[in-house]
Motif scaffolding. Structure first.
Motif, mmCIF file in Angstrom:
data_model
loop_
_atom_site.group_PDB
_atom_site.id
_atom_site.type_symbol
_atom_site.label_atom_id
_atom_site.label_comp_id
_atom_site.label_asym_id
_atom_site.label_seq_id
_atom_site.Cartn_x
_atom_site.Cartn_y
_atom_site.Cartn_z
ATOM 1 N N GLY A 44 37.917 31.727 49.593
ATOM 2 C CA GLY A 44 39.077 31.908 48.734
ATOM 3 C C GLY A 44 38.738 32.647 47.458
ATOM 4 O O GLY A 44 39.463 33.555 47.032
ATOM 5 N N TYR A 45 37.612 32.275 46.849
ATOM 6 C CA TYR A 45 37.230 32.940 45.595
ATOM 7 C C TYR A 45 36.763 34.367 45.854
ATOM 8 O O TYR A 45 36.978 35.261 45.027
ATOM 9 C CB TYR A 45 36.144 32.135 44.892
ATOM 10 C CG TYR A 45 36.068 32.433 43.416
ATOM 11 C CD1 TYR A 45 37.209 32.383 42.622
ATOM 12 C CD2 TYR A 45 34.868 32.770 42.800
ATOM 13 C CE1 TYR A 45 37.161 32.662 41.275
ATOM 14 C CE2 TYR A 45 34.801 33.046 41.442
ATOM 15 C CZ TYR A 45 35.952 32.995 40.692
ATOM 16 O OH TYR A 45 35.899 33.286 39.353
ATOM 17 N N MET A 46 36.149 34.612 47.006
ATOM 18 C CA MET A 46 35.761 35.973 47.369
ATOM 19 C C MET A 46 37.003 36.859 47.507
ATOM 20 O O MET A 46 37.047 37.975 46.965
ATOM 21 C CB MET A 46 34.991 35.969 48.690
ATOM 22 C CG MET A 46 34.551 37.348 49.154
ATOM 23 S SD MET A 46 33.796 37.339 50.804
ATOM 24 C CE MET A 46 35.267 37.109 51.812
ATOM 25 N N LEU A 47 38.012 36.361 48.197
ATOM 26 C CA LEU A 47 39.237 37.141 48.381
ATOM 27 C C LEU A 47 40.012 37.274 47.070
ATOM 28 O O LEU A 47 40.662 38.290 46.823
ATOM 29 C CB LEU A 47 40.098 36.487 49.454
ATOM 30 C CG LEU A 47 39.471 36.464 50.858
ATOM 31 C CD1 LEU A 47 40.321 35.665 51.824
ATOM 32 C CD2 LEU A 47 39.264 37.881 51.382
ATOM 33 N N ASP A 48 39.917 36.249 46.235
ATOM 34 C CA ASP A 48 40.501 36.305 44.900
ATOM 35 C C ASP A 48 39.854 37.441 44.100
ATOM 36 O O ASP A 48 40.536 38.259 43.464
ATOM 37 C CB ASP A 48 40.257 34.965 44.202
ATOM 38 C CG ASP A 48 41.130 34.763 42.974
ATOM 39 O OD1 ASP A 48 41.755 35.724 42.531
ATOM 40 O OD2 ASP A 48 41.179 33.633 42.474
ATOM 41 N N GLY A 49 38.513 37.501 44.142
ATOM 42 C CA GLY A 49 37.800 38.573 43.451
ATOM 43 C C GLY A 49 38.139 39.937 44.009
ATOM 44 O O GLY A 49 38.282 40.913 43.263
ATOM 45 N N MET A 50 38.278 40.030 45.324
ATOM 46 C CA MET A 50 38.632 41.298 45.958
ATOM 47 C C MET A 50 39.985 41.787 45.452
ATOM 48 O O MET A 50 40.139 42.944 45.033
ATOM 49 C CB MET A 50 38.668 41.125 47.472
ATOM 50 C CG MET A 50 39.061 42.391 48.233
ATOM 51 S SD MET A 50 39.366 42.095 50.000
ATOM 52 C CE MET A 50 41.003 41.308 49.922
ATOM 53 N N ASP A 51 40.981 40.900 45.501
ATOM 54 C CA ASP A 51 42.323 41.299 45.075
ATOM 55 C C ASP A 51 42.360 41.661 43.591
ATOM 56 O O ASP A 51 43.021 42.613 43.174
ATOM 57 C CB ASP A 51 43.311 40.166 45.341
ATOM 58 C CG ASP A 51 43.732 40.097 46.803
ATOM 59 O OD1 ASP A 51 43.103 40.789 47.624
ATOM 60 O OD2 ASP A 51 44.671 39.355 47.130
#
Length: 434
Positions: A44-51
């Motif tokens: 979740g935090y990886m995808l948060d950082g990506m977005d």
């Protein structure tokens, strides 16, 4: 591959001892619930950082195609940070009311939807609104995820686990960079930037995984049951009551120092080095890759050190390193080649300092208002820290950009060190007795 990194990050200096064996096997010994929560929060935090990082890659295209100014583009970023601060605080309050897992689902779905809507924007105003609303969910996801993972992991491994979740940010940053490179190489720029944001819808699928596999932490469920039986509903204002007020204020100063220093260094250094030092490496993908690599290693190292050294010594170590790198960048003459390699320690110290933050804030507050306290403190720091780039720009008119960056970095990390020294050491604290 990540499971190997998890195991390797816990290796002790005396591998033959029983303690070292136990340390290496912390992930293997974790309960299935803890592992599921760990991976859900990390992804979740990886995808948060990506977005979140997508905007930095499309700004040049937006400036060229829409004719907006750099100031307009910068305001999108500022508003995103400010809305994320508000979203993070409110998500903390919500997580104390409806649960950590449900709040995590809401915030992940929220930031994914509004990232996708950024790709459909037809004007600057529409993009500004969509991005601000995306920030609301981006800030909330960090709070809900940090509280959740902090509560499901056993005390002696909490720093490693929460820090490794935090490292997902660097992975997401790198993923955004790769998607940008691919999409802008195969599509026209006008279509590529929209496609990049539309890819940001993918995290919405994570909600299905969280809903199916991730359960509320036992310590939270027990607290809620006791509250229901006693008719004692928690209020977010409790973090400002005499018993917790001092902790709340000092923890907010700690996060303000970390985030203010981070924004002071990362926002203006590329401009300073490119325009005043005339270093061409600043515009290369290699320099960015070096910073991202340093960030990821910094997260991993700090995650291990915060359990090994303690929360406070780890903060002070990384704050001192960040001060040193800020001084080196702004005061010492470097060649392009040297500056390329210096990107690694820049990412290492400026990002690594955040690894211990989630575990420390989790341990400072009691279960009934843990989300409220953690959400408030971290996001006050984010809101105040977001002002640092503006203040540096204003001070630079009188003192120059380099000295201004150095002054604010020293102030920020100095505040962090003072706050850390006054707060209690919480390494190994059991949450039931917090």
């Amino acid at each position: 591959m990540d499971s190997k990194i998890l195991a390797a990050s816990a290796v002790e200096s005396a591998p033959s001892s029983d303690a070292a064996v136990r340390e290496r096997s912390w992930y293997a010994d974790a309960s299935p619930q803890a592992r599921q929560a760990f991976w859900s929060c990390k992804v979740g935090y990886m995808l948060d950082g990506m977005d979140t990082q997508m905007l930095s890659f499309v700004i040049p295209t937006l400036v060229a195609s829409w004719g907006i100014s750099l100031g307009d583009a910068g305001f999108i970023g500022t508003l995103t940070l400010l809305s994320s601060a508000l979203g993070g605080w409110l998500a903390g309050i919500l997580s104390d009311r409806i649960g950590r897992v449900r709040t995590l689902q809401i915030t992940v779905l929220w930031f994914a939807i509004f990232t996708g809507l950024c790709g459909l924007a037809q004007s600057y105003g529409q993009l500004l609104a969509a991005r601000a609303l995306m920030g609301f969910g981006f800030g909330g996801e960090w709070t809900a995820g940090a509280v959740l993972i902090g509560e499901v992991i056993r005390a002696k491994d909490r720093g490693k686990a929460v820090g490794l979740v935090q490292s997902g940010w660097a992975l997401g940053w790198g993923l955004a960079a790769m998607l940008y490179a691919v999409l802008f190489s195969v599509l026209p720029a006008g279509l590529a930037w929209r496609s990049l944001f539309l890819v940001g819808l993918v995290p919405a699928l994570l909600v299905l995984v969280i809903r199916r596999y991730v359960k509320e932490p036992e310590v939270f469920s027990q607290a809620k049951a006791a509250q229901a039986e006693a008719g004692d509903r928690p209020r977010f204002t409790e973090i400002f009551a005499p018993k917790l007020l001092s902790t709340t204020l000092r923890a907010a100063l700690l996060t303000t120092g970390a985030q203010g220093g981070y924004y002071a260094i990362t926002t203006w250094l590329p401009t300073f080095l490119k325009n005043e030092r005339h270093l061409t490496v600043m515009g290369t993908g290699g320099y960015l890759a070096m910073i991202i690599a340093g960030s990821y290693v910094g997260y991993l190292s700090s995650a291990w050190l915060t359990d090994r050294l303690g929360r406070k010594p780890n903060f002070i170590l990384f704050a001192a390193g960040s001060m040193a790198i800020a001084f080196a960048y702004t005061s010492l003459p470097f060649t392009n080649a040297a500056m390329l390699w210096l990107g690694f320690p820049l990412g290492f110290f400026a990002s690594g300092i955040f690894s211990g933050m989630g575990a420390f804030l989790t341990e400072l507050f009691p279960t009934r208002v843990r989300g409220s306290g953690q959400g408030f403190c971290y996001n006050v720091g984010r809101a105040v820290g977001a002002l640092f780039p503006f203040l540096i720009g204003a001070l630079a008119k009188q003192f120059g950009l380099g000295p201004s960056i150095g002054i604010f970095a020293i102030i920020a990390y100095g505040v962090l060190i003072v706050a850390a020294l006054t707060l209690p050491e919480t390494r190994g604290r059991e949450l039931e007795s917090a």
